[in-house]
Design a protein around this motif. Structure first.
Motif, mmCIF file in Angstrom:
data_model
loop_
_atom_site.group_PDB
_atom_site.id
_atom_site.type_symbol
_atom_site.label_atom_id
_atom_site.label_comp_id
_atom_site.label_asym_id
_atom_site.label_seq_id
_atom_site.Cartn_x
_atom_site.Cartn_y
_atom_site.Cartn_z
ATOM 1 N N GLY A 6 0.783 -1.228 0.000
ATOM 2 C CA GLY A 6 0.000 0.000 0.000
ATOM 3 C C GLY A 6 0.815 1.278 0.000
ATOM 4 N N THR A 41 3.786 0.064 -8.253
ATOM 5 C CA THR A 41 3.239 1.400 -8.481
ATOM 6 C C THR A 41 2.978 1.701 -9.951
ATOM 7 O OG1 THR A 41 4.485 2.155 -6.567
ATOM 8 C CG2 THR A 41 3.652 3.860 -8.029
ATOM 9 N N LYS A 61 -3.466 -1.142 -4.765
ATOM 10 C CA LYS A 61 -3.648 0.307 -4.694
ATOM 11 C C LYS A 61 -3.328 1.001 -6.020
ATOM 12 C CE LYS A 61 -2.777 4.146 -1.572
ATOM 13 N NZ LYS A 61 -2.126 4.551 -0.319
ATOM 14 N N TYR A 64 -6.393 0.729 -8.048
ATOM 15 C CA TYR A 64 -7.433 1.523 -7.406
ATOM 16 C C TYR A 64 -7.224 3.018 -7.646
ATOM 17 C CZ TYR A 64 -10.323 3.469 -3.649
ATOM 18 O OH TYR A 64 -11.238 4.180 -2.933
ATOM 19 N N GLU A 65 -5.967 3.460 -7.638
ATOM 20 C CA GLU A 65 -5.654 4.877 -7.847
ATOM 21 C C GLU A 65 -5.350 5.210 -9.312
ATOM 22 O OE1 GLU A 65 -2.713 6.338 -5.134
ATOM 23 O OE2 GLU A 65 -4.020 6.025 -3.406
#
Length: 77
Positions: A6, A41, A61, A64-65
């Motif tokens: 995360g 990332t 994440k 999600y982002e």
């Protein structure tokens, strides 16, 4: 690597290389299937992990982002 989960700070590539090398002795015929997790990332992170021999990547994440799209990941299927 739960310490990176995360955090969006990049995966533990050196750790994964060490694990893969320890269990495969550099051979293509792997006795261990490694699935990387934590810190992924960018799509470039996924490419690096594939290049070093990871058999899969858990991405949370970053999807999600909207840092990595499902469309970008299609080429790994």
């Amino acid at each position: 690597d739960i310490s990176k989960d995360g955090m969006l700070q990049g995966p533990s590539v050196d750790l994964y290389k060490k694990i893969i090398n320890q269990f495969t002795n550099g051979s293509v015929d792997q006795s261990v299937k490694l699935i990387a997790s934590g810190g992924v990332t960018t799509i470039e992170d996924v490419e690096v992990l594939a290049d070093i021999g990871c058999d899969g990547v858990i991405i949370g994440k970053a999807i999600y982002e909207n840092r990595i799209s499902l469309k970008e990941l299609e080429r790994f299927l």
